[in-house]
Scaffold this motif. Structure first.
Motif, PDB file in Angstrom:
ATOM      1  N   THR A 121       0.705  -1.353  -0.083  1.00 54.75           N
ATOM      2  CA  THR A 121       0.047   0.042   0.064  1.00 54.75           C
ATOM      3  C   THR A 121       0.982   1.232  -0.036  1.00 54.75           C
ATOM      4  N   ARG A 122       1.984   1.050   0.826  1.00 55.63           N
ATOM      5  CA  ARG A 122       2.785   2.269   0.806  1.00 55.63           C
ATOM      6  C   ARG A 122       3.462   2.584  -0.349  1.00 55.63           C
ATOM      7  N   TYR A 123       4.023   1.445  -0.983  1.00 53.48           N
ATOM      8  CA  TYR A 123       4.535   1.803  -2.419  1.00 53.48           C
ATOM      9  C   TYR A 123       3.633   2.363  -3.322  1.00 53.48           C
ATOM     10  N   ARG A 124       2.353   1.828  -3.517  1.00 56.60           N
ATOM     11  CA  ARG A 124       1.428   2.437  -4.394  1.00 56.60           C
ATOM     12  C   ARG A 124       1.256   3.739  -4.019  1.00 56.60           C
ATOM     13  N   GLU A 125       1.085   4.392  -2.712  1.00 57.20           N
ATOM     14  CA  GLU A 125       0.821   5.744  -2.264  1.00 57.20           C
ATOM     15  C   GLU A 125       2.053   6.381  -2.664  1.00 57.20           C
ATOM     16  N   VAL A 126       3.357   6.219  -2.579  1.00 59.13           N
ATOM     17  CA  VAL A 126       4.538   6.997  -2.777  1.00 59.13           C
ATOM     18  C   VAL A 126       4.694   7.279  -4.466  1.00 59.13           C
ATOM     19  N   ARG A 127       4.479   6.172  -4.986  1.00 60.06           N
ATOM     20  CA  ARG A 127       4.588   5.981  -6.633  1.00 60.06           C
ATOM     21  C   ARG A 127       3.688   7.085  -7.104  1.00 60.06           C
ATOM     22  N   GLU A 128       2.264   7.163  -6.669  1.00 57.55           N
ATOM     23  CA  GLU A 128       1.192   7.511  -7.168  1.00 57.55           C
ATOM     24  C   GLU A 128       1.464   9.363  -7.129  1.00 57.55           C
ATOM     25  N   TYR A 129       2.134   9.562  -5.604  1.00 62.12           N
ATOM     26  CA  TYR A 129       2.193  10.815  -5.371  1.00 62.12           C
ATOM     27  C   TYR A 129       3.243  11.689  -6.220  1.00 62.12           C
ATOM     28  N   SER A 130       4.145  11.006  -6.864  1.00 53.55           N
ATOM     29  CA  SER A 130       5.159  11.569  -7.683  1.00 53.55           C
ATOM     30  C   SER A 130       4.540  12.110  -9.011  1.00 53.55           C
ATOM     31  N   LEU A 131       3.258  11.313  -9.401  1.00 48.26           N
ATOM     32  CA  LEU A 131       2.650  11.724 -10.730  1.00 48.26           C
ATOM     33  C   LEU A 131       1.878  12.708 -10.352  1.00 48.26           C
ATOM     34  N   THR A 132       1.237  12.644  -9.157  1.00 46.53           N
ATOM     35  CA  THR A 132       0.203  13.795  -8.714  1.00 46.53           C
ATOM     36  C   THR A 132       1.147  15.274  -8.634  1.00 46.53           C
ATOM     37  N   LEU A 133       2.352  15.028  -8.262  1.00 50.13           N
ATOM     38  CA  LEU A 133       2.887  16.397  -8.217  1.00 50.13           C
ATOM     39  C   LEU A 133       3.240  16.959  -9.330  1.00 50.13           C
ATOM     40  N   ALA A 134       3.353  15.922 -10.716  1.00 56.86           N
ATOM     41  CA  ALA A 134       3.587  16.460 -11.839  1.00 56.86           C
ATOM     42  C   ALA A 134       2.373  16.869 -12.842  1.00 56.86           C
TER      43      ALA A 134
END
Length: 414
Positions: free
Chosen positions: A12-25
């Protein structure tokens, strides 16, 4: 295969962190994500690819039998500074990488994410013990780059005479008092204290935070809050940038060479870009992620180099705290703004702790090789991702760096 709670939580943590990078972009155009405004910064697209390269190189290629790289040539393009892995594209030319296209980088991220999640799902107890530390390090590494995505794009957009805002719809600025009360000094007794990370609960810390060890501190006082923009404006008004008695020699030379007269992203009232924006300013404005806004006198001053922070402290009849004084005062009664505002320059060189040991394997190059010519910053900033803050965290930059969200608090001897 049933999964242990630890595996489920990390997935779950992996998905959240990886998705947040795309959100910032997300607020950025494809053109925005390709530009590099100076050697110290990197394009957003490069950050998205490099953090993916980290998982592919450090994890998948070493722990998935027969793993096929998404594109073997990405090894050269997106290696940052790992000399043990061979040659790499020059850092200063990352902005020239118009290819691969952004959609290819997104496909690369998806390809690697699927492989990482599959690896986690199929890991037995022995394999899990090997890969969990690497995945956790990779997520902490990506969070570091998430902050860099913001600081780097802010610098890039500041080079545009239109001064565009990073956010498509700027968020309302929280109301703040126009003034704050005077700094209160919090006395600290000093003595022998323990610093560094010695956690035994399995919580993460970088290698440069270890080992926990004793240091001796003399009695000192530390300010209860950060230095504000209004206070720093008084330093400017008192010709602080024109008086060499406040400046370290190297700082004075850099000030002269670069014509520094105020913190980065501050715009004086006569800056023509303000008039182009339809502003009729009577005082300082500040450019930030939300665009250009009037200076908030009560807000923590930001985007200072170490030299500017040290000069202000000298002008104020104080000094910067050492990193150990800062850490010892982290939980002092009455102290505030230790995290979540700006990284705080300290008077400590970025040196290894006694008994420091780098990480094993290729990751040994992660921190130790930079332990020279840098200064330590403590705390965290408005750009630091949630869950990436702790009292022992040691950020570090060269003393002239000021494109980060970096400010200061004061200390003095008792």
């Amino acid at each position: 295969m049933s999964h242990s709670p630890d595996i489920q939580m990390l997935r779950t943590r992996y998905r959240e962190v990886r998705e947040y990078s795309l959100t910032l972009a997300t607020p950025l155009s494809e053109e925005d994500q390709c530009i590099q405004s100076m050697t110290d910064t990197s394009p957003t697209k490069w950050h998205l690819a490099h953090t993916t390269w980290f998982f592919e190189t450090m994890l998948l290629k070493r722990h998935v039998r027969g793993y096929q790289a998404f594109n073997p040539r990405f090894e050269y393009l997106f290696n940052s500074y790992y000399d043990a892995l061979g040659p790499r594209h020059p850092r200063s030319q990352r902005g020239l990488l118009t290819r691969p296209a952004l959609h290819e980088v997104h496909a690369y991220r998806l390809y690697v994410d699927i492989a990482v999640l599959n690896l986690m799902s199929n890991a037995n107890t022995e394999l899990w013990a090997e890969i969990e530390p690497i995945i956790t390090l990779g997520l902490q590494h990506e969070q570091q780059h998430q902050e860099l995505i913001l600081t780097d794009i802010l610098h890039a957009l500041s080079c545009n005479p239109l001064l565009p805002a990073y956010r498509i719809k700027p968020e309302p600025v929280p109301s703040q008092a126009t003034q704050v009360g005077p700094i209160r000094w919090i006395d600290q007794p000093g003595g022998v204290i323990e610093v560094g990370c010695g956690a035994t609960d399995g919580s993460f810390a970088f290698d440069n935070e270890k080992p926990r060890h004793p240091v001796f501190l003399g009695p000192y006082a530390i300010s209860d809050r950060l230095v504000t923009c209004g206070e720093f404006a008084q330093f400017i008004a008192d010709d602080g940038y024109l008086r060499p008695e406040f400046w370290l020699s190297d700082g004075w030379a850099i000030l002269q060479a670069n014509d520094w007269r105020h913190p980065a992203y501050w715009l004086p009232a006569d800056d023509p870009r303000l008039h182009d924006l339809g502003e009729s300013p009577h005082e300082w404005h500040v450019y930030g992620l939300d665009g250009t806004r009037p200076l908030e006198h009560a807000a923590a001053v930001s985007h200072l180099s170490f030299y500017e922070a040290a000069a202000y402290a000298q002008w104020a009849g104080a000094r910067l705290p050492t990193e150990f004084e800062w850490e010892a005062a982290f939980v002092a009664p009455g102290i505030s703004q230790m995290t979540g505002h700006v990284w705080q320059w300290t008077r400590s060189s970025y040196d290894p702790y006694p008994g420091f040991k780098p990480l094993d394997g290729v990751a040994s190059e992660y921190n130790g090789k930079f332990m020279v010519g840098q200064l330590v910053l403590r705390g965290s900033s408005v750009a630091t991702p949630a869950g990436h803050t702790r009292s022992t965290y040691r950020n570090f930059f060269p003393p002239s760096a000021r494109w980060q969200f970096s400010g200061l608090r004061l200390a003095r001897d008792i």
